[in-house]
Design a protein around this motif. Structure first.
Motif, PDB file in Angstrom:
ATOM      1  N   ALA A 267       0.822  -1.207   0.000  1.00 56.38           N
ATOM      2  CA  ALA A 267       0.000   0.000   0.000  1.00 56.38           C
ATOM      3  C   ALA A 267       0.859   1.261   0.000  1.00 56.38           C
ATOM      4  O   ALA A 267       0.450   2.296  -0.540  1.00 56.38           O
ATOM      5  CB  ALA A 267      -0.931  -0.008   1.214  1.00 56.38           C
TER       6      ALA A 267
ATOM      7  N   HIS B  82      -0.500   9.820   6.740  1.00 58.83           N
ATOM      8  CA  HIS B  82      -1.791  10.513   6.736  1.00 58.83           C
ATOM      9  C   HIS B  82      -1.744  11.710   5.794  1.00 58.83           C
ATOM     10  O   HIS B  82      -2.723  11.983   5.069  1.00 58.83           O
ATOM     11  CB  HIS B  82      -2.132  10.962   8.157  1.00 58.83           C
ATOM     12  CG  HIS B  82      -3.424  11.700   8.286  1.00 58.83           C
ATOM     13  ND1 HIS B  82      -4.645  11.083   8.176  1.00 58.83           N
ATOM     14  CD2 HIS B  82      -3.683  13.023   8.511  1.00 58.83           C
ATOM     15  CE1 HIS B  82      -5.610  11.982   8.338  1.00 58.83           C
ATOM     16  NE2 HIS B  82      -5.048  13.161   8.540  1.00 58.83           N
TER      17      HIS B  82
ATOM     18  N   ASN C  26      -4.121  13.131  -1.483  1.00 58.78           N
ATOM     19  CA  ASN C  26      -4.500  12.257  -2.598  1.00 58.78           C
ATOM     20  C   ASN C  26      -3.306  11.631  -3.316  1.00 58.78           C
ATOM     21  O   ASN C  26      -3.403  11.263  -4.490  1.00 58.78           O
ATOM     22  CB  ASN C  26      -5.363  13.023  -3.614  1.00 58.78           C
ATOM     23  CG  ASN C  26      -6.678  13.487  -3.020  1.00 58.78           C
ATOM     24  OD1 ASN C  26      -7.340  12.732  -2.312  1.00 58.78           O
ATOM     25  ND2 ASN C  26      -7.038  14.743  -3.277  1.00 58.78           N
ATOM     26  N   GLN C  27      -2.195  11.478  -2.602  1.00 57.19           N
ATOM     27  CA  GLN C  27      -1.046  10.784  -3.178  1.00 57.19           C
ATOM     28  C   GLN C  27      -1.100   9.290  -2.888  1.00 57.19           C
ATOM     29  O   GLN C  27      -0.310   8.516  -3.427  1.00 57.19           O
ATOM     30  CB  GLN C  27       0.248  11.366  -2.615  1.00 57.19           C
ATOM     31  CG  GLN C  27       0.453  12.842  -2.927  1.00 57.19           C
ATOM     32  CD  GLN C  27       1.734  13.369  -2.310  1.00 57.19           C
ATOM     33  OE1 GLN C  27       2.831  12.890  -2.612  1.00 57.19           O
ATOM     34  NE2 GLN C  27       1.611  14.358  -1.439  1.00 57.19           N
ATOM     35  N   MET C  28      -2.051   8.901  -2.047  1.00 57.49           N
ATOM     36  CA  MET C  28      -2.177   7.507  -1.622  1.00 57.49           C
ATOM     37  C   MET C  28      -3.647   7.247  -1.314  1.00 57.49           C
ATOM     38  O   MET C  28      -4.337   8.113  -0.767  1.00 57.49           O
ATOM     39  CB  MET C  28      -1.303   7.270  -0.389  1.00 57.49           C
ATOM     40  CG  MET C  28      -1.157   5.844   0.054  1.00 57.49           C
ATOM     41  SD  MET C  28      -0.070   5.770   1.502  1.00 57.49           S
ATOM     42  CE  MET C  28       1.493   6.297   0.803  1.00 57.49           C
ATOM     43  N   LEU C  29      -4.152   6.077  -1.691  1.00 56.69           N
ATOM     44  CA  LEU C  29      -5.571   5.775  -1.519  1.00 56.69           C
ATOM     45  C   LEU C  29      -5.915   5.352  -0.099  1.00 56.69           C
ATOM     46  O   LEU C  29      -6.945   5.760   0.448  1.00 56.69           O
ATOM     47  CB  LEU C  29      -5.995   4.684  -2.504  1.00 56.69           C
ATOM     48  CG  LEU C  29      -5.945   5.058  -3.991  1.00 56.69           C
ATOM     49  CD1 LEU C  29      -6.321   3.857  -4.843  1.00 56.69           C
ATOM     50  CD2 LEU C  29      -6.867   6.245  -4.275  1.00 56.69           C
ATOM     51  N   VAL C  30      -5.089   4.514   0.495  1.00 57.29           N
ATOM     52  CA  VAL C  30      -5.354   4.016   1.847  1.00 57.29           C
ATOM     53  C   VAL C  30      -4.129   4.218   2.726  1.00 57.29           C
ATOM     54  O   VAL C  30      -2.995   4.263   2.238  1.00 57.29           O
ATOM     55  CB  VAL C  30      -5.734   2.512   1.836  1.00 57.29           C
ATOM     56  CG1 VAL C  30      -7.026   2.301   1.065  1.00 57.29           C
ATOM     57  CG2 VAL C  30      -4.623   1.665   1.250  1.00 57.29           C
ATOM     58  N   HIS C  31      -4.372   4.345   4.012  1.00 56.86           N
ATOM     59  CA  HIS C  31      -3.263   4.519   4.957  1.00 56.86           C
ATOM     60  C   HIS C  31      -2.557   3.166   5.139  1.00 56.86           C
ATOM     61  O   HIS C  31      -3.201   2.169   5.482  1.00 56.86           O
ATOM     62  CB  HIS C  31      -3.797   5.017   6.295  1.00 56.86           C
ATOM     63  CG  HIS C  31      -2.758   5.642   7.164  1.00 56.86           C
ATOM     64  ND1 HIS C  31      -1.700   4.922   7.682  1.00 56.86           N
ATOM     65  CD2 HIS C  31      -2.602   6.919   7.591  1.00 56.86           C
ATOM     66  CE1 HIS C  31      -0.949   5.737   8.411  1.00 56.86           C
ATOM     67  NE2 HIS C  31      -1.480   6.958   8.371  1.00 56.86           N
TER      68      HIS C  31
ATOM     69  N   VAL D  52      -2.228  10.529   2.284  1.00 56.95           N
ATOM     70  CA  VAL D  52      -3.629  10.196   2.008  1.00 56.95           C
ATOM     71  C   VAL D  52      -4.456  11.467   1.822  1.00 56.95           C
ATOM     72  O   VAL D  52      -5.255  11.580   0.885  1.00 56.95           O
ATOM     73  CB  VAL D  52      -4.215   9.326   3.141  1.00 56.95           C
ATOM     74  CG1 VAL D  52      -5.714   9.106   2.931  1.00 56.95           C
ATOM     75  CG2 VAL D  52      -3.493   7.991   3.210  1.00 56.95           C
ATOM     76  N   GLN D  53      -4.249  12.422   2.702  1.00 53.16           N
ATOM     77  CA  GLN D  53      -5.018  13.669   2.644  1.00 53.16           C
ATOM     78  C   GLN D  53      -4.733  14.463   1.374  1.00 53.16           C
ATOM     79  O   GLN D  53      -5.602  15.182   0.876  1.00 53.16           O
ATOM     80  CB  GLN D  53      -4.716  14.530   3.875  1.00 53.16           C
ATOM     81  CG  GLN D  53      -5.234  13.964   5.190  1.00 53.16           C
ATOM     82  CD  GLN D  53      -6.745  13.914   5.247  1.00 53.16           C
ATOM     83  OE1 GLN D  53      -7.345  12.859   5.056  1.00 53.16           O
ATOM     84  NE2 GLN D  53      -7.366  15.050   5.495  1.00 53.16           N
TER      85      GLN D  53
END
Length: 251
Positions: free
Chosen positions: A113, A149, A155-160, A152-153
């Protein structure tokens, strides 16, 4: 029954009590994640840096990497420590501790992830009074969570990618009494010295330790691990409180 309950410790602390643990999140305005953690008088600054690259062994695997560096500032102790440099040999203790930190944090990260990114955790001891490696692991967990976090915030990653909390406490045998979270004066006189790393489900991630004096049996080890576990609820609570200040975790 152990005599630990009758042992007189600094500040009147009970044998099975950790020192006050406080964590101040996002103290560094530049780092993606940061935390200033204290275990009593021990202070460690942990910062997390995210880089869009990975070591060679991770390339084209789709997996990321988490690593750490550990150092003591020159006056973190009663006598000045030389800064690392060309004329200073590698600090074997620091290398061993930073590998411990890296292993501990990778144990609670979904590296798939995370993607092909590297998170570097810099742990700098500002003041040492025992428990520097345990404070570094506990603070790094918060710094890492905040850095991810942020991804994620934004939008560089979908899930933590973090699957849970990780923290550490130390436990030792002092004057034939098992004690939790020894300070420096106690740590210097331990006959058994253990560092215990757990996740929030009280599952063991790593145990480091040695008999500084005579050998000890399995029963003693089990008793000391039970004592170590008693310290984790307070440490995990400090982590959740720090994160709740900035995120929905623990709210």
């Amino acid at each position: 029954m152990e005599a630990g309950a009758e042992l007189k410790r600094a500040g009147g602390r009970h044998a099975a009590a950790v020192r006050p643990v406080t964590i101040e999140p996002q103290v560094n305005v530049h780092a993606e994640g940061s935390a200033l953690v204290s275990y009593g008088r021990t202070l460690v600054l942990c910062t997390a840096t995210v880089e869009d690259t990975v070591p060679d062994f991770c390339r084209e695997t789709g997996e990321g990497w988490v690593t750490a560096e550990f150092s003591m500032l020159p006056r973190a102790t009663s006598q000045r420590i030389k800064r690392p440099g060309a004329n200073t040999p590698p600090d074997g203790r620091a290398l061993e501790i930073q590998r411990l930190i890296g292993r501990s944090l990778r144990a609670v990260v979904n590296r798939q992830a995370l993607g092909e990114r590297t998170v570097i955790l810099d742990c700098d001891v500002l003041q040492a009074d025992g428990g520097t490696r345990t404070a570094a692991i506990t603070g790094s967990s918060v710094a890492l969570w905040l850095a991810l976090h942020h991804l994620v915030q934004s939008n560089q990653m979908l899930v933590h990618p973090m699957t849970g909390q990780v923290a550490a406490v130390s436990v030792g045998l002092y004057q034939n009494n098992p004690i939790l979270d020894p300070d420096d004066a106690e740590d210097s006189n331990l006959s058994i010295d253990l560092t215990v790393v757990m996740n929030e489900r009280f599952q063991l991630l790593e145990i480091q330790g040695a008999a500084e004096g005579a050998a000890f049996d399995r029963e003693r080890l089990n008793n000391m691990l039970d004592l170590a576990q008693q310290g984790f609820p307070a440490v995990f609570a400090a982590q959740r409180q720090a994160l709740a200040e900035l995120t929905s975790l623990g709210a």
